[in-house]
Design a protein around this motif. Structure first.
Motif, PDB file in Angstrom:
ATOM      1  N   GLU A   1       7.645  -1.617  -1.449  1.00  0.00           N
ATOM      2  CA  GLU A   1       7.756  -1.124  -0.077  1.00  0.00           C
ATOM      3  C   GLU A   1       8.711   0.052   0.022  1.00  0.00           C
ATOM      4  O   GLU A   1       9.736   0.087  -0.668  1.00  0.00           O
ATOM      5  N   LYS A   2       8.360   0.990   0.878  1.00  0.00           N
ATOM      6  CA  LYS A   2       9.274   2.075   1.235  1.00  0.00           C
ATOM      7  C   LYS A   2       8.761   2.752   2.502  1.00  0.00           C
ATOM      8  O   LYS A   2       7.561   2.968   2.653  1.00  0.00           O
ATOM      9  N   GLY A   3       9.689   3.093   3.399  1.00  0.00           N
ATOM     10  CA  GLY A   3       9.317   3.818   4.612  1.00  0.00           C
ATOM     11  C   GLY A   3       8.258   3.125   5.433  1.00  0.00           C
ATOM     12  O   GLY A   3       7.400   3.775   6.038  1.00  0.00           O
TER      13      GLY A   3
ATOM     14  N   ASP B   1       3.540  10.727   1.546  1.00  0.00           N
ATOM     15  CA  ASP B   1       3.433  11.242   0.183  1.00  0.00           C
ATOM     16  C   ASP B   1       3.401  10.130  -0.860  1.00  0.00           C
ATOM     17  O   ASP B   1       3.593  10.371  -2.051  1.00  0.00           O
ATOM     18  N   LEU B   2       3.126   8.896  -0.429  1.00  0.00           N
ATOM     19  CA  LEU B   2       3.088   7.751  -1.342  1.00  0.00           C
ATOM     20  C   LEU B   2       1.634   7.412  -1.651  1.00  0.00           C
ATOM     21  O   LEU B   2       0.812   7.264  -0.737  1.00  0.00           O
ATOM     22  N   ASP B   3       1.294   7.321  -2.929  1.00  0.00           N
ATOM     23  CA  ASP B   3      -0.072   6.950  -3.284  1.00  0.00           C
ATOM     24  C   ASP B   3      -0.095   6.086  -4.534  1.00  0.00           C
ATOM     25  O   ASP B   3       0.925   5.882  -5.196  1.00  0.00           O
ATOM     26  N   VAL B   4      -1.282   5.542  -4.817  1.00  0.00           N
ATOM     27  CA  VAL B   4      -1.496   4.695  -5.996  1.00  0.00           C
ATOM     28  C   VAL B   4      -2.652   5.268  -6.793  1.00  0.00           C
ATOM     29  O   VAL B   4      -3.728   5.538  -6.249  1.00  0.00           O
ATOM     30  N   VAL B   5      -2.428   5.459  -8.082  1.00  0.00           N
ATOM     31  CA  VAL B   5      -3.473   5.912  -8.995  1.00  0.00           C
ATOM     32  C   VAL B   5      -3.949   4.704  -9.794  1.00  0.00           C
ATOM     33  O   VAL B   5      -3.145   3.984 -10.393  1.00  0.00           O
ATOM     34  N   VAL B   6      -5.258   4.467  -9.794  1.00  0.00           N
ATOM     35  CA  VAL B   6      -5.829   3.380 -10.583  1.00  0.00           C
ATOM     36  C   VAL B   6      -5.985   3.882 -12.016  1.00  0.00           C
ATOM     37  O   VAL B   6      -6.881   4.665 -12.321  1.00  0.00           O
TER      38      VAL B   6
ATOM     39  N   SER C   1      -4.265   6.943  -0.887  1.00  0.00           N
ATOM     40  CA  SER C   1      -3.105   7.127  -0.027  1.00  0.00           C
ATOM     41  C   SER C   1      -2.704   5.775   0.549  1.00  0.00           C
ATOM     42  O   SER C   1      -3.555   5.026   1.051  1.00  0.00           O
ATOM     43  N   VAL C   2      -1.428   5.450   0.489  1.00  0.00           N
ATOM     44  CA  VAL C   2      -0.965   4.182   1.049  1.00  0.00           C
ATOM     45  C   VAL C   2      -0.949   4.256   2.571  1.00  0.00           C
ATOM     46  O   VAL C   2      -1.309   3.298   3.255  1.00  0.00           O
ATOM     47  N   ALA C   3      -0.578   5.392   3.126  1.00  0.00           N
ATOM     48  CA  ALA C   3      -0.456   5.539   4.572  1.00  0.00           C
ATOM     49  C   ALA C   3      -1.800   5.441   5.280  1.00  0.00           C
ATOM     50  O   ALA C   3      -1.920   4.798   6.334  1.00  0.00           O
ATOM     51  N   THR C   4      -2.835   6.056   4.722  1.00  0.00           N
ATOM     52  CA  THR C   4      -4.141   6.075   5.387  1.00  0.00           C
ATOM     53  C   THR C   4      -5.112   5.060   4.817  1.00  0.00           C
ATOM     54  O   THR C   4      -6.093   4.702   5.475  1.00  0.00           O
ATOM     55  N   GLY C   5      -4.858   4.609   3.590  1.00  0.00           N
ATOM     56  CA  GLY C   5      -5.787   3.704   2.931  1.00  0.00           C
ATOM     57  C   GLY C   5      -6.997   4.410   2.367  1.00  0.00           C
ATOM     58  O   GLY C   5      -7.862   3.780   1.764  1.00  0.00           O
ATOM     59  N   GLY C   6      -7.077   5.707   2.555  1.00  0.00           N
ATOM     60  CA  GLY C   6      -8.239   6.454   2.113  1.00  0.00           C
ATOM     61  C   GLY C   6      -8.103   6.974   0.697  1.00  0.00           C
ATOM     62  O   GLY C   6      -7.000   7.203   0.201  1.00  0.00           O
TER      63      GLY C   6
END
Length: 327
Positions: free
Chosen positions: A207-209, A28-33, A311-316
């Motif tokens: 970093e987390k999880g 559930d971790l993501d980055v918004v540009v 998405s940080v987990a998938t990179g997508g």
């Protein structure tokens, strides 16, 4: 009033992050540009759809809620609103350096917070200064202090408003690459000084999880301070402000060439590389830049656009900011 200036320089001069195989478990971790451009004001008409870019800014979210801001350049506030983010949710703001295109919308955010329900204090981390530029505490005092440019907002520094801002200056001397580390509500946050001409500058790592995000900020990386800092990053946001063929000696002292970004990403076993801070001179050579990077880097790469969500987990890419907002 509590002490507002805290200068921190914790860590080791030789950085090393584990490159042991890890798994990013924070789905559930993501980055918004919020901003993918630089200081130029223009519309890129050569794209299939004309593109305008706010200046550099990124929002880290958890479960769709705002957690951290990294930089907040011109135009970022509007995209912050479009993303559905709330000022009340922010746990901290991290500034890479004090160029206008990385911090210009900060006073607007502070003013907007007057109309929010935020009541808990907010730390703003940024670089120390030098004879050419103030440190983060001095900068915010000159901007928002009782004798500052926006003195009517001084209550946010003195604690007379509904919450207080705490500027924290982090050592930003690239000749002394000491790593700064802190923990903020379950997130591990690190910073390292980078070279960006005359301006003290920082790169940030969150970093987390098992999930690792690195923001290069603006840097030439001539002192190789990023070499270990990017290790095993799930998402590396690197600024692509000069093309490979640039003959601009000033620009080359400020920013990395694509080949240097690719070397860093490959050496550090980065999973996803996201190129941002695009300018006129790099916007129109993206195909060349992609070829240069893919010749050295075997991970995933993309060019950032405003409001992209990754998405940080998938990179997508998950979509665009505001996709989750219902009418």
């Amino acid at each position: 009033m509590k002490t507002s200036k805290i200068i921190l320089s914790l860590g080791l001069s030789l950085l090393s992050f584990s490159t042991v195989a890890h798994q990013c478990t924070q789905q559930d971790l993501d980055v918004v540009v919020l901003g993918s451009g630089g200081p130029e004001m223009q519309l890129f008409r050569s794209a299939p759809t004309p593109v305008s870019r706010a200046s550099a800014s990124y929002l880290v979210r958890e479960k769709g809620k705002a957690v951290f801001l990294v930089d907040f350049g011109t135009g970022a506030l509007q995209n912050f609103v479009r993303s559905g983010a709330k000022i009340e949710d922010l746990k901290g703001i991290f500034i890479t350096h004090l160029h206008v295109d990385h911090i210009n919308d900060l006073p607007a955010l502070v003013k907007a917070s007057f109309f929010s329900s935020r009541h808990h204090d907010l730390a703003i981390y940024g670089p120390t200064g030098n004879p050419f530029i103030p440190d983060t505490e001095q900068y915010l005092t000159r901007l928002l202090g009782e004798q500052g440019a926006y003195s009517y907002l001084s209550g946010f520094l003195t604690g007379d408003e509904q919450y207080q801002i705490y500027p924290i200056s982090v050592l930003a001397d690239h000749r002394t690459p000491m790593r700064f580390n802190t923990e903020i509500e379950g997130f591990q946050v690190s910073a390292i000084a980078t070279e960006h001409g005359l301006l003290p500058a920082l790169a940030w790592r969150i970093e987390k999880g098992g999930c690792r995000i690195v923001f290069s900020g603006d840097t030439s990386n001539r002192t190789h301070s990023l070499d270990h800092f990017v290790e095993a990053a799930d998402l590396f946001i690197a600024h692509n402000a000069v093309p490979e063929t640039s003959q601009d000696n000033v620009a080359k002292k400020l920013h990395m060439r694509p080949s240097e970004i690719a070397r860093l990403a490959q050496q550090g076993k980065v999973k996803q590389l996201l190129l941002s801070h695009l300018m006129r001179r790099t916007e129109h050579v993206k195909a060349q830049t992609e070829r240069i990077i893919k010749a050295q880097f075997d991970g995933k790469m993309a060019f950032a656009n405003d409001c992209d969500v990754y998405s940080v987990a998938t990179g997508g890419k998950k979509g665009q900011c505001g996709d989750e907002i219902s009418d």
